[in-house]
Design an enzyme around this catalytic site. Structure first.
Site, mmCIF file in Angstrom:
data_model
loop_
_atom_site.group_PDB
_atom_site.id
_atom_site.type_symbol
_atom_site.label_atom_id
_atom_site.label_comp_id
_atom_site.label_asym_id
_atom_site.label_seq_id
_atom_site.Cartn_x
_atom_site.Cartn_y
_atom_site.Cartn_z
ATOM 1 N N LYS A 182 10.776 -11.076 -4.622
ATOM 2 C CA LYS A 182 9.409 -10.770 -5.076
ATOM 3 C C LYS A 182 9.160 -9.266 -5.035
ATOM 4 C CE LYS A 182 5.902 -11.004 -1.954
ATOM 5 N NZ LYS A 182 5.017 -9.843 -1.824
ATOM 6 N N ASN A 183 9.508 -8.646 -3.906
ATOM 7 C CA ASN A 183 9.146 -7.233 -3.734
ATOM 8 C C ASN A 183 10.030 -6.277 -4.540
ATOM 9 O OD1 ASN A 183 7.056 -8.042 -2.183
ATOM 10 N ND2 ASN A 183 7.937 -7.446 -0.206
ATOM 11 N N ARG A 220 -2.205 -6.359 -3.892
ATOM 12 C CA ARG A 220 -2.067 -4.934 -3.597
ATOM 13 C C ARG A 220 -0.961 -4.251 -4.391
ATOM 14 N NH1 ARG A 220 -3.015 -0.942 -0.002
ATOM 15 N NH2 ARG A 220 -0.983 0.003 -0.276
ATOM 16 N N CYS A 268 -7.066 -5.477 3.183
ATOM 17 C CA CYS A 268 -5.971 -6.430 3.301
ATOM 18 C C CYS A 268 -5.989 -6.989 4.707
ATOM 19 C CB CYS A 268 -4.658 -5.709 3.040
ATOM 20 S SG CYS A 268 -3.273 -6.797 3.113
ATOM 21 N N ARG A 288 -4.569 -0.508 4.695
ATOM 22 C CA ARG A 288 -3.430 -0.161 3.838
ATOM 23 C C ARG A 288 -3.844 0.932 2.856
ATOM 24 N NH1 ARG A 288 -0.413 -5.500 1.902
ATOM 25 N NH2 ARG A 288 1.254 -4.039 1.446
ATOM 26 N N PRO A 289 -3.893 2.171 3.345
ATOM 27 C CA PRO A 289 -4.300 3.272 2.475
ATOM 28 C C PRO A 289 -3.239 3.567 1.414
ATOM 29 C CG PRO A 289 -3.505 4.115 4.570
ATOM 30 C CD PRO A 289 -3.470 2.612 4.684
ATOM 31 N N ILE A 290 -3.629 4.341 0.385
ATOM 32 C CA ILE A 290 -2.629 4.765 -0.622
ATOM 33 C C ILE A 290 -2.587 6.296 -0.724
ATOM 34 C CG2 ILE A 290 -2.619 2.623 -1.972
ATOM 35 C CD1 ILE A 290 -4.376 4.156 -4.061
ATOM 36 N N ASP A 291 -2.990 6.957 0.391
ATOM 37 C CA ASP A 291 -3.014 8.428 0.367
ATOM 38 C C ASP A 291 -1.644 9.041 0.031
ATOM 39 O OD1 ASP A 291 -2.479 7.198 2.976
ATOM 40 O OD2 ASP A 291 -2.188 9.236 3.700
ATOM 41 N N LEU A 292 -0.562 8.416 0.509
ATOM 42 C CA LEU A 292 0.765 8.998 0.250
ATOM 43 C C LEU A 292 1.131 8.870 -1.230
ATOM 44 C CD1 LEU A 292 2.574 7.557 3.420
ATOM 45 C CD2 LEU A 292 1.924 9.945 3.051
ATOM 46 N N ASP A 338 7.987 -7.818 7.496
ATOM 47 C CA ASP A 338 7.788 -9.073 6.751
ATOM 48 C C ASP A 338 8.486 -10.267 7.403
ATOM 49 O OD1 ASP A 338 6.240 -7.738 4.930
ATOM 50 O OD2 ASP A 338 7.814 -7.520 3.425
ATOM 51 N N ARG A 360 2.132 -17.260 -3.130
ATOM 52 C CA ARG A 360 2.229 -15.892 -3.649
ATOM 53 C C ARG A 360 3.654 -15.356 -3.510
ATOM 54 N NH1 ARG A 360 -2.041 -11.894 -1.255
ATOM 55 N NH2 ARG A 360 -0.780 -10.638 -2.664
HETATM 56 N N1 EPU Z 1 0.780 3.790 4.473
HETATM 57 C C1 EPU Z 1 0.008 4.922 4.576
HETATM 58 N N2 EPU Z 1 -0.339 5.567 3.419
HETATM 59 C C2 EPU Z 1 0.094 5.145 2.188
HETATM 60 C C3 EPU Z 1 0.883 3.999 2.107
HETATM 61 C C4 EPU Z 1 1.221 3.328 3.264
HETATM 62 O O1 EPU Z 1 -0.386 5.330 5.669
HETATM 63 O O2 EPU Z 1 -0.254 5.787 1.177
HETATM 64 C C5 EPU Z 1 1.154 3.057 5.707
HETATM 65 C C6 EPU Z 1 0.705 1.600 5.688
HETATM 66 O O3 EPU Z 1 -0.627 1.468 6.112
HETATM 67 C C7 EPU Z 1 1.707 0.971 6.622
HETATM 68 C C8 EPU Z 1 2.998 1.740 6.334
HETATM 69 O O4 EPU Z 1 2.578 2.972 5.752
HETATM 70 O O5 EPU Z 1 1.340 1.175 7.956
HETATM 71 C C9 EPU Z 1 3.981 1.058 5.434
HETATM 72 O O6 EPU Z 1 3.333 0.602 4.253
HETATM 73 P P1 EPU Z 1 4.061 0.566 2.842
HETATM 74 O O7 EPU Z 1 3.358 1.488 1.905
HETATM 75 O O8 EPU Z 1 5.528 0.766 2.995
HETATM 76 O O9 EPU Z 1 3.765 -0.918 2.358
HETATM 77 P P2 EPU Z 1 3.656 -1.368 0.853
HETATM 78 O O10 EPU Z 1 4.594 -0.561 0.040
HETATM 79 O O11 EPU Z 1 2.246 -1.419 0.436
HETATM 80 C C10 EPU Z 1 5.586 -3.132 0.878
HETATM 81 C C11 EPU Z 1 5.717 -4.623 0.719
HETATM 82 C C12 EPU Z 1 5.102 -5.319 1.924
HETATM 83 C C13 EPU Z 1 5.840 -4.838 3.184
HETATM 84 C C14 EPU Z 1 5.753 -3.308 3.283
HETATM 85 C C15 EPU Z 1 6.557 -2.744 4.444
HETATM 86 C C16 EPU Z 1 5.687 -4.992 -1.657
HETATM 87 C C17 EPU Z 1 4.997 -5.540 -2.837
HETATM 88 N N3 EPU Z 1 5.046 -5.049 -0.491
HETATM 89 O O12 EPU Z 1 4.187 -2.857 0.935
HETATM 90 O O13 EPU Z 1 5.351 -6.704 1.751
HETATM 91 O O14 EPU Z 1 5.246 -5.413 4.321
HETATM 92 O O15 EPU Z 1 6.259 -2.718 2.062
HETATM 93 O O16 EPU Z 1 7.887 -3.091 4.332
HETATM 94 O O17 EPU Z 1 6.813 -4.536 -1.763
HETATM 95 C C18 EPU Z 1 4.926 -9.009 1.927
HETATM 96 O O18 EPU Z 1 5.837 -9.207 1.098
HETATM 97 O O19 EPU Z 1 4.404 -9.934 2.604
HETATM 98 C C19 EPU Z 1 4.435 -7.645 2.141
HETATM 99 C C20 EPU Z 1 3.261 -7.394 2.697
#
Ligand code: EPU
Length: 418
Positions: A22-23, A91, A115, A120-124, A306, A398
């Site tokens: 999925k991911n 997301r 969430c 789950r911010p997207i600042d990065l 996960d 999902r």
């Molecule tokens: N984070 C920030 N700023 C950002 C982005 C992330 O501080 O801009 C923090 C998050 O809050 C978290 C950490 O960085 O503490 C890691 O988050 P990441 O961005 O890596 O998560 P993601 O990319 O949104 C993906 C998977 C998640 C999985 C995470 C971690 C997908 C679609 N989702 O999410 O999968 O838990 O990586 O490996 O690929 C799931 O499948 O159940 C799921 C939640």
């Protein structure tokens, strides 16, 4: 709303085929927006999150078909706006941001919203896209990104909890069409990021270093159509491995991506589970007594967040004191209160749970709160006495393709009730 009725206590035996990831599929589908030419993707799992992403691509103007695991996307003409009603469902829809910006020069994508697994911010993501030469504003719940031409840059994606998977995907996709070279430091090195890099390369992108934490992307003028087969889902495989362990069963996982599962397999071995890897498959075999264990999640190749909830369910059934900490999503412990309703002995403080195993959990009505928490409750139900009813299984739909049918095929007594 569908629910599962599970009568536990049956050791599972037989084979389960593992689906495509999925991911991996979600960002790869978003990447098809980077080209005007047709893309063909194989082994895409039939999941509600995938259907949501296909709806987003269609909304944006792409022609999309999906049958027997194959998706065909033709994104000749696209618009740059992804609305709240679609983005709020999932997301991962935020990963259309990079491709739309690179392809259209302007995009407006709804902020993904809250969430249940924590903040789950997207600042990065935004910082990375800004560094490539875009202006970003947040307005009325939307991210508006504009550029008169993306330019390669040196970018660090180091966040407070390590790197970011979808943030790396977003910046990597945008950088493919930027002028000059981009260096992403502290890039996520998850296998799903590598799978996306492989797909982008087959579209003509110039990417090096995936899997190392430092990505180098040399921009090209345009990308072309491509064909790709998605890698196997390491989290689905890990979840079924825990199903074998928690029922003290014996399951062969066909097409398990063993090389991506080292930390999960290490944790299973620590718990006393026997593993045999064969060509393209993994045999998981467990007999009593299993042992308690210590785990701490981190970014790849560390133990995946996960898989944290599923190992909490396992810990609830092995003798002794297990301790599990989540450093990636410190608040991702919604399953603990539900597991306690099934008789688990568990305490929670900060980002860590301590669990004392019991011989047998007891069936109870429980509520799924998110995808992996739901998987943990199903696993607990497979071990518990009497009947467990897992409500709100749309969360599990999902991310797990036909999980009830796959479990029934290895002997589980699980029924979907509508
Ligand atoms: N984070 C920030 N700023 C950002 C982005 C992330 O501080 O801009 C923090 C998050 O809050 C978290 C950490 O960085 O503490 C890691 O988050 P990441 O961005 O890596 O998560 P993601 O990319 O949104 C993906 C998977 C998640 C999985 C995470 C971690 C997908 C679609 N989702 O999410 O999968 O838990 O990586 O490996 O690929 C799931 O499948 O159940 C799921 C939640």
């Amino acid at each position: 709303m569908d629910k599962f009725a599970i009568r536990g206590g049956i050791p599972l035996r037989g084979s389960i085929p593992i689906s495509g990831s999925k991911n991996s599929s979600l960002p790869i589908l978003a990447a098809t927006l980077l080209t005007r030419e047709r893309c063909l993707l194989h082994r895409v799992p039939d999941l509600s999150d995938i259907r949501t992403m296909l709806d987003i691509l269609r909304y944006l103007g792409a022609e999309v078909s999906f049958s027997d695991g194959t998706v065909v996307v033709d994104a000749r003409k696209i618009a740059g706006e992804a609305p709240y009603d679609l983005v709020r469902r999932m997301r991962a829809s935020v990963c259309v941001l990079g491709p739309l910006l690179a392809r259209c020069g302007r995009t407006k994508v709804s902020l993904p919203g809250g969430c249940v697994i924590g903040d789950r911010p997207i600042d990065l993501h935004l910082r990375g896209l800004e560094a490539l030469g875009s202006r970003i504003t947040l307005s009325k719940g939307y991210v508006v990104a504009e550029t008169s031409g993306l330019v390669g840059a040196r970018i660090s994606l180091q966040g407070p909890h390590g790197s970011t998977v979808l943030g790396t995907d977003n910046v990597m996709m945008a950088a493919c069409l930027a002028r000059g070279t981009t260096l992403i430091e502290h890039a996520a090195s998850e296998p799903e990021v590598c799978d996306l890099a492989t797909f982008l390369r087959s579209m003509g992108a110039r990417i090096r270093g995936e899997g190392t934490g430092c990505l180098e992307i040399e921009g090209v003028d345009q990308l072309h159509g491509a064909e790709h087969t998605v890698v196997s889902d390491r989290i689905e495989a890990g979840t079924f491995a825990v199903a074998a362990a928690i029922t003290r069963g014996d399951i062969l996982l066909e097409e398990a991506p063993v090389k991506h599962m080292e930390s999960t397999l290490c944790a299973l071995r620590e718990a006393g589970v026997s593993l045999e890897t064969e060509k393209n498959s993994l045999r998981v075999h467990a007999t009593d007594p299993l042992r308690s264990f210590q785990l701490r999640t981190s970014t790849y190749p560390g133990f995946p967040t996960d898989m944290q909830a599923q190992f909490c369910a396992l810990a609830a059934t092995v003798p002794g004191r297990s301790e599990i900490a989540d450093d990636v999503f410190p608040n991702r412990f919604m399953h603990i209160s539900e597991l306690k309703r099934m008789g688990a002995s568990a305490g929670l403080s900060a980002n860590r749970t301590v669990i004392h195993g019991v011989a047998r959990l007891s069936g109870a009505p429980v509520m799924a709160s998110d995808l992996r928490a739901s998987a943990a409750l199903v696993l607990a139900g497979l071990q518990a006495e009497n009947t467990t009813i897992v409500h709100r299984v749309y969360h599990i739909d999902r991310g797990y393709e036909r999980i009830d049918a796959k479990l029934r095929a290895v002997g589980a007594d699980i029924e979907r009730q509508r």
